[in-house]
Design a protein around this motif. Structure first.
Motif, PDB file in Angstrom:
ATOM      1  N   GLY A   1     -29.405   9.068  12.357  1.00  0.00           N
ATOM      2  CA  GLY A   1     -29.543   8.920  13.807  1.00  0.00           C
ATOM      3  C   GLY A   1     -28.234   8.613  14.507  1.00  0.00           C
ATOM      4  O   GLY A   1     -27.999   9.094  15.624  1.00  0.00           O
ATOM      5  N   ASN A   2     -27.356   7.827  13.874  1.00  0.00           N
ATOM      6  CA  ASN A   2     -26.091   7.485  14.547  1.00  0.00           C
ATOM      7  C   ASN A   2     -25.233   8.726  14.774  1.00  0.00           C
ATOM      8  O   ASN A   2     -24.528   8.832  15.782  1.00  0.00           O
ATOM      9  CB  ASN A   2     -25.312   6.421  13.777  1.00  0.00           C
ATOM     10  N   LEU A   3     -25.318   9.678  13.849  1.00  0.00           N
ATOM     11  CA  LEU A   3     -24.529  10.903  14.011  1.00  0.00           C
ATOM     12  C   LEU A   3     -25.101  11.760  15.136  1.00  0.00           C
ATOM     13  O   LEU A   3     -24.358  12.276  15.981  1.00  0.00           O
ATOM     14  CB  LEU A   3     -24.477  11.686  12.699  1.00  0.00           C
ATOM     15  N   LYS A   4     -26.410  11.886  15.175  1.00  0.00           N
ATOM     16  CA  LYS A   4     -27.027  12.675  16.261  1.00  0.00           C
ATOM     17  C   LYS A   4     -26.716  12.027  17.610  1.00  0.00           C
ATOM     18  O   LYS A   4     -26.418  12.718  18.598  1.00  0.00           O
ATOM     19  CB  LYS A   4     -28.535  12.781  16.036  1.00  0.00           C
ATOM     20  N   ASN A   5     -26.762  10.683  17.637  1.00  0.00           N
ATOM     21  CA  ASN A   5     -26.448   9.982  18.883  1.00  0.00           C
ATOM     22  C   ASN A   5     -25.003  10.264  19.317  1.00  0.00           C
ATOM     23  O   ASN A   5     -24.733  10.518  20.492  1.00  0.00           O
ATOM     24  CB  ASN A   5     -26.666   8.476  18.692  1.00  0.00           C
TER      25      ASN A   5
END
Ligand code: FNR
Length: 187
Positions: A86-90
């Motif tokens: 999720g941190n990468l997509k964010n």
């Protein structure tokens, strides 16, 4: 010797001992010396929220500026549930806005996915590529799925597997050529 180029490195793991970051560092160590790598952290980015775009958080602004300043981008990602964490997509979402001012636009890009498992993060790699195509990032076709990753490094984090080193050397040289070709075409 080509002129110096800055490569923003976006690592999709927040883990201190991340094996994905070790792969990113190995790529940096094997790369031609005109490439300067700058890891841009994603862990301090507030979740993307369109409502605050008019007065964006300082961390968003700093992230966008650092990506914009780079000549190219290397994404190194683990696989979470057959996709990217999720941190990468964010981080991708944060960098893509405000609308029409994406920091990612046009930057030559490479993707490496990493996993302790056998498939080497194939699912994450291709989910990521889907977003990069939408973001108009010319993505290197050279595939890099690093499987069995826990067995590739020594105790101090150095890459000890010679065939992986050889593979990453070729990958990195191909990426360096891709950066020059993409920048030349845009000129
Ligand atoms: C994983 N892991 C994992 N591995 C994989 O090959 N495919 C997957 O779909 C998943 N899914 C998954 C989900 C979640 C929530 C976690 C926490 C982990 C295992 C993952 O590859 C492993 O934790 C790696 O060590 C992550 O990379 P870093 O953090 O070491 O770089």
């Amino acid at each position: 010797m080509p002129q110096p180029r800055t490569v923003a490195v976006v690592v999709g793991s927040l883990r201190k001992d991340s094996v994905t970051r070790k792969v990113a560092r190995a790529i940096e160590a094997l790369a031609p010396t005109h490439l300067k790598f700058d890891e841009v952290p994603t862990g301090d980015l507030p979740l993307y929220d369109q409502d605050v775009e008019a007065d964006p958080p300082a961390a968003w602004v700093a992230f966008r500026e650092r990506i914009r300043a780079a000549d190219a981008v290397l994404f190194a990602t683990p696989e979470y549930n057959r996709s990217v964490p999720g941190n990468l997509k964010n981080a991708i979402d944060v960098g893509s806005r405000p609308y029409g001012q994406s920091s990612w636009n046009g930057k030559p890009t490479a993707v490496v996915s990493v996993s302790p498992g056998a498939i080497g993060g194939f699912g994450a790699n291709h989910h990521l590529r889907q977003s990069l195509v939408f973001l108009n990032m010319p993505v290197l076709q050279h595939e890099a799925y690093i499987g069995g990753a826990f067995s590739l490094f020594g105790e101090s984090g150095e890459l000890t597997n010679e065939s992986t080193a050889e593979f990453l050397r070729t990958f990195t040289q191909t990426f360096a050529d891709w950066i020059e070709k993409t920048i030349d075409q845009a000129a």
